[in-house]
Design a protein around this motif. Structure first.
Motif, PDB file in Angstrom:
ATOM      1  N   ASP A  58       0.827  -1.202   0.000  1.00  0.00           N
ATOM      2  CA  ASP A  58       0.000   0.000   0.000  1.00  0.00           C
ATOM      3  C   ASP A  58       0.864   1.256   0.000  1.00  0.00           C
ATOM      4  O   ASP A  58       0.485   2.282  -0.547  1.00  0.00           O
ATOM      5  N   PHE A  59       2.005   1.156   0.666  1.00  0.00           N
ATOM      6  CA  PHE A  59       2.896   2.315   0.781  1.00  0.00           C
ATOM      7  C   PHE A  59       4.300   1.872   0.387  1.00  0.00           C
ATOM      8  O   PHE A  59       4.765   0.816   0.811  1.00  0.00           O
TER       9      PHE A  59
ATOM     10  N   GLY B 261       6.980   7.848  -0.171  1.00  0.00           N
ATOM     11  CA  GLY B 261       7.797   8.595   0.767  1.00  0.00           C
ATOM     12  C   GLY B 261       9.265   8.324   0.469  1.00  0.00           C
ATOM     13  O   GLY B 261       9.628   7.195   0.132  1.00  0.00           O
ATOM     14  N   ILE B 262      10.075   9.391   0.539  1.00  0.00           N
ATOM     15  CA  ILE B 262      11.514   9.200   0.342  1.00  0.00           C
ATOM     16  C   ILE B 262      12.197   9.639   1.630  1.00  0.00           C
ATOM     17  O   ILE B 262      11.957  10.752   2.123  1.00  0.00           O
TER      18      ILE B 262
ATOM     19  N   THR C 209       0.906  13.719  -2.205  1.00  0.00           N
ATOM     20  CA  THR C 209       2.205  14.194  -2.666  1.00  0.00           C
ATOM     21  C   THR C 209       3.287  13.522  -1.823  1.00  0.00           C
ATOM     22  O   THR C 209       3.277  13.662  -0.600  1.00  0.00           O
ATOM     23  N   PRO C 210       4.181  12.776  -2.462  1.00  0.00           N
ATOM     24  CA  PRO C 210       5.212  12.066  -1.697  1.00  0.00           C
ATOM     25  C   PRO C 210       6.026  13.041  -0.835  1.00  0.00           C
ATOM     26  O   PRO C 210       6.350  14.136  -1.288  1.00  0.00           O
TER      27      PRO C 210
ATOM     28  N   ARG D 286      -0.171   8.959   8.244  1.00  0.00           N
ATOM     29  CA  ARG D 286      -0.989  10.008   7.610  1.00  0.00           C
ATOM     30  C   ARG D 286      -1.394   9.581   6.202  1.00  0.00           C
ATOM     31  O   ARG D 286      -2.493   9.839   5.744  1.00  0.00           O
ATOM     32  N   TYR D 287      -0.460   8.935   5.509  1.00  0.00           N
ATOM     33  CA  TYR D 287      -0.771   8.440   4.159  1.00  0.00           C
ATOM     34  C   TYR D 287      -1.963   7.483   4.219  1.00  0.00           C
ATOM     35  O   TYR D 287      -2.901   7.594   3.436  1.00  0.00           O
TER      36      TYR D 287
END
Ligand code: GDP
Length: 366
Positions: free
Chosen positions: A202-203, A229-230, A265-266, A288-289
């Protein structure tokens, strides 16, 4: 019976009557049981009861190349499916040395703080060649490997990347049915395995390091586009400034990409897995994502898309396997290849003829 040696003529020699031997040396010692293969129903029952030993055996079955095992495994997966899907699945990628295992050890403890159970799986495309996988290796995650609520499993090693990835995905189903509500899938950020992982989580978290020159060099655009996410690891000591600079560069680069279909937005941030700095911040972003995509429905849309993707992947994989593993086809391909290389036949007609032969003669018309 009296022993013949006790006859008078052998005076001076007496042989006592033997005593009866006890049935075993120690009657309390249990005989070592040979592990018998369980039935599909027994595997399912064990898994649903969160029996880790049975879960491990079932995963081994999923990974097996033996057709008999595969058949039982498919039955087990099918029966576990209704109990799966209730976890958060997170993909973690980064080049070797980026700090994946150090971070997963810390991330794992972090997510387990509030309860629940975590499974760490891996997809390692190199394991096919090296006949063993370093990813997901327990010794690399010292704290997590002794945690009672963590299950760590290295990458399946046999087969094509597609096959290995499919097995990992099937393992996710079993783990979820066994009550694991957090799944990490680790992979090395060097090849196509990211696409496979991306299609089952999912992420997607991309772990990066601050380098010396242009941070974005060598990072495939495709991998960045996949990331939700980076995170720049090793932001500690005199590396903090460089890590911040790298984060700024990633943020700038991300601006150039269109907004992903998730609408999210990543985000880019720095942390230190080793010194455990900024771990809360990273997980706050990840949670949060999940809130965001569950609210806007993308979470469910993506999972449905993934189901579809895996159906086609499985079909593609098995078609190819059936075709390329046929010894007649193998011979024909060798021959055709020689002809094509010698300019005696065009690649198109060569391919066409092999396929024609396959369709007409080698398919099972049952
Ligand atoms: P992997 O190959 O991506 O799994 O990376 P490892 O977790 O094995 O880490 C590679 C090396 O980087 C090891 O020597 C770690 O001790 C070191 N390392 C990992 N995380 C950090 C960190 O946050 N800060 C520093 N300074 N070193 C780290």
């Amino acid at each position: 019976m009296e022993h013949p040696e006790n006859d008078k003529q052998f005076a001076g020699l007496t042989v006592n009557k033997g005593i009866e031997q006890p049935p075993t040396v120690n009657p309390y010692m249990k005989r070592r049981q040979r592990r018998r293969m369980l039935s599909a129903a027994e595997y399912v029952e064990g898994i649903l009861k969160s029996n880790i030993s049975i879960l491990s055996q079932a995963v081994t079955l999923v990974e097996s190349q033996n057709p008999e095992h595969e058949k039982i495994a498919q039955e087990v997966i099918e029966k576990c499916l209704p109990y799966s899907g209730k976890s958060i699945r997170i993909g973690i990628t980064g080049v070797p040395g980026a700090g994946k295992s150090t971070s997963i050890d810390v991330f794992g403890l972090h997510v387990l703080k509030d309860g629940g159970k975590l499974a760490v799986l891996a997809i390692d495309p190199s394991s096919e060649r090296s006949k063993g996988s370093i990813l997901g290796d327990k010794t690399r995650m010292e704290k997590l490997s002794v945690h009672p609520n963590a299950f760590i499993r290295p990458s399946p090693s046999a087969g094509s990347l597609g096959g290995v990835a499919r097995k990992t995905r099937e393992t996710i189903v079993l783990c979820e049915a066994a009550g694991f509500d957090k799944i990490f899938v680790e992979t090395v950020g060097v090849g196509q395995s990211e696409t496979a992982v991306h299609s089952m989580v999912d992420f997607f978290l991309l772990i990066q390091l601050a380098g010396t020159g242009d941070e974005l060099q060598g990072i495939k655009r495709g991998i960045m586009e996949m990331a939700d996410g980076i995170v720049i690891n090793k932001a500690d000591g005199d590396n903090i400034d460089r890590a911040n600079l790298a984060a700024a560069q990633f943020r700038n680069a991300l601006h150039l990409f269109p907004t992903p279909p998730s609408g999210w937005t990543p985000e880019v941030m720095t942390y230190s897995g080793y010194y455990e700095i900024g771990i809360d911040k990273v997980w706050d972003m990840i949670y949060r994502y999940f809130d965001f995509v569950k609210k806007n429905g993308y979470f469910y849309t993506k999972r449905r898309q993934q189901e579809k993707y895996w159906m086609y992947e499985t079909i593609n994989d098995q078609l190819k396997e059936h075709f390329y593993n046929n010894p007649i086809i193998e011979d024909m391909l060798q021959d055709k290849q020689r002809r094509v290389l010698a300019n005696r036949q065009s690649s198109f007609t060569a391919a066409h003829e092999v396929l024609q032969f396959y369709f007409n003669n080698l398919l099972n018309h049952e």
